[in-house]
Design a protein around this motif. Structure first.
Motif, short mmCIF file in Angstrom:
data_model
loop_
_atom_site.label_atom_id
_atom_site.label_comp_id
_atom_site.label_asym_id
_atom_site.label_seq_id
_atom_site.Cartn_x
_atom_site.Cartn_y
_atom_site.Cartn_z
N MET A 132 4.49 8.31 57.43
CA MET A 132 4.57 9.28 56.42
C MET A 132 6.03 10.17 56.16
O MET A 132 6.45 10.21 55.03
CB MET A 132 3.35 10.61 56.90
N TYR A 178 7.95 10.35 52.72
CA TYR A 178 8.78 11.78 52.32
C TYR A 178 10.17 11.48 52.03
O TYR A 178 10.87 12.11 51.25
CB TYR A 178 8.45 12.80 53.34
N LEU A 189 11.08 13.98 49.45
CA LEU A 189 10.25 15.24 49.70
C LEU A 189 10.70 15.90 50.80
O LEU A 189 10.79 17.26 51.02
CB LEU A 189 8.77 14.84 49.79
N VAL A 195 4.49 21.28 52.77
CA VAL A 195 4.06 19.71 52.48
C VAL A 195 2.73 19.42 52.56
O VAL A 195 1.82 18.94 51.67
CB VAL A 195 5.24 18.75 52.58
N ILE A 196 2.34 19.79 53.76
CA ILE A 196 1.27 18.95 54.27
C ILE A 196 0.01 20.29 53.62
O ILE A 196 -1.03 19.66 53.42
CB ILE A 196 1.06 19.24 55.79
N LYS A 253 -0.57 19.41 50.31
CA LYS A 253 -1.05 17.82 49.95
C LYS A 253 -2.55 18.48 50.16
O LYS A 253 -3.32 17.64 49.56
CB LYS A 253 -0.62 17.01 50.74
N ASP A 254 -3.10 19.03 51.34
CA ASP A 254 -4.58 19.23 51.67
C ASP A 254 -5.15 20.02 50.60
O ASP A 254 -6.27 20.06 50.55
CB ASP A 254 -4.43 19.91 52.95
N THR A 256 -0.57 16.48 44.08
CA THR A 256 0.12 15.15 44.18
C THR A 256 1.30 15.46 44.62
O THR A 256 1.92 16.65 44.83
CB THR A 256 0.31 14.52 42.72
N LEU A 257 2.11 14.26 45.33
CA LEU A 257 3.30 14.68 45.94
C LEU A 257 4.31 15.04 45.07
O LEU A 257 5.29 15.72 45.42
CB LEU A 257 3.72 13.03 46.53
N GLN A 315 3.92 17.14 42.52
CA GLN A 315 3.30 18.56 42.38
C GLN A 315 4.03 19.15 43.41
O GLN A 315 4.50 20.21 43.42
CB GLN A 315 2.11 18.63 41.89
N VAL A 316 3.70 18.45 44.88
CA VAL A 316 4.07 19.48 45.97
C VAL A 316 5.61 19.49 45.97
O VAL A 316 6.04 20.46 46.29
CB VAL A 316 3.83 18.61 47.20
N GLN A 317 6.20 18.53 45.50
CA GLN A 317 7.74 18.56 45.51
C GLN A 317 8.27 19.74 44.34
O GLN A 317 9.12 20.47 44.73
CB GLN A 317 8.46 17.06 45.20
#
Length: 273
Positions: free
Chosen positions: A17, A21, A26, A52-53, A56-57, A61-62, A64-66
């Motif tokens: 993971m 990232y 990320l 980030v975790i 994500k939970d 989406t990754l 969107q997280v970024q």
């Protein structure tokens, strides 16, 4: 600084993971050795990993997280988002309850950022211990991957000990190592202290090696909520001139029926940096 393996252990994520990232931008390593390509991280980067975790939970989406973490979402804003996710989980099926506990653990880790640790960390030598153990493989070191593996292991271990007429004489001891098949998989050892001859049978009885130097901390509560305690230990190791030397052992000091009342000592092997 931590190697990628050590950082993955303290962040309770997989090495695979972290590599992903890094590739997506990320979470970049703090330093990459130009000669070897080895990645190194600092304890301070656990803050970004926690965000980030948690995001994500929440189902982002990754990408969107970024976008969110790069805009420096405040702890208060993130707390509100996690509370919304908590409300959704409480109306979901019973199995989602485990995920809820883990999201709340990440939230506590985020809320504690910037504070001095209140937990006492002690450096000590850990003597050898004779244990009976069973082993299995988990997909990763994340709590949601370890829990479904280690619980049934202990159930079966105590069943076999009862059938063999062997009575435990001390605490349960969970330990971990990288699985031979790689791919971020973890070999889980579920053990309990016994007084019995060494043997390889229905239950393996062996002498657990001593730890010359271990950084130890006590976690109170379910192991589903261990992340903030584990990361407090990681910060202490990084700030006090030590280097991680393997996965922490988990010593079950008190295991009443209510998992929220459990008391567990984490014993992380360390060497001077």
């Amino acid at each position: 600084m931590f190697t990628i393996g050590d950082f993955a252990r303290h962040g309770r994520v997989s090495v695979r993971m972290l590599r992903h990232y890094d590739a997506t931008g990320l979470l970049r390593p703090a330093h990459v050795d130009p000669a070897t390509g080895y990645r190194y991280y600092t304890a301070a980067q656990l803050a970004r990993l926690n965000r980030v975790i948690a995001l994500k939970d929440l189902g982002f989406t990754l990408q969107q997280v970024q976008d969110i973490v790069d805009e420096k979402v405040t702890t208060e804003e993130l707390r509100g988002m996690l509370r919304l996710r908590r409300a959704e989980l409480e109306t979901a099926v019973a199995a989602a309850g485990v995920r809820l506990v883990q999201v709340e653990a990440r939230l506590r880790a985020i809320e504690s950022e910037g504070r001095m640790p209140t937990n006492d960390v002690v450096i000590k030598a850990v003597p050898a211990m004779r244990v009976a153990e069973l082993t299995a493989t988990a997909a990763s070191f994340e709590p949601e991957a370890i829990g479904p593996v280690i619980g049934p292991l202990y159930d079966e271990l105590f069943r076999r000990l009862g059938a063999a007429g062997i009575t435990p004489t001390g605490p349960g001891v969970a330990s971990y190592e990288d699985a031979p098949e790689g791919d971020g998989r973890i070999r889980v050892h579920a053990a309990v202290q016994v007084s019995a001859p060494l043997q390889d049978g229905a239950v393996r009885i062996l002498d657990l090696l001593p730890l010359d130097r271990a950084a130890t901390i006590v976690h109170r509560g379910s192991m589903d909520t261990v992340v903030p305690t584990a990361q407090t230990l990681a910060h202490w190791i990084d700030a006090n001139g030590y280097r991680s030397a393997g996965y922490p052992r988990e010593i079950n000091l008190e295991c009443p029926e209510n998992r929220d009342d459990w008391v567990t000592e984490l014993q992380a092997p360390v060497t001077p940096a």
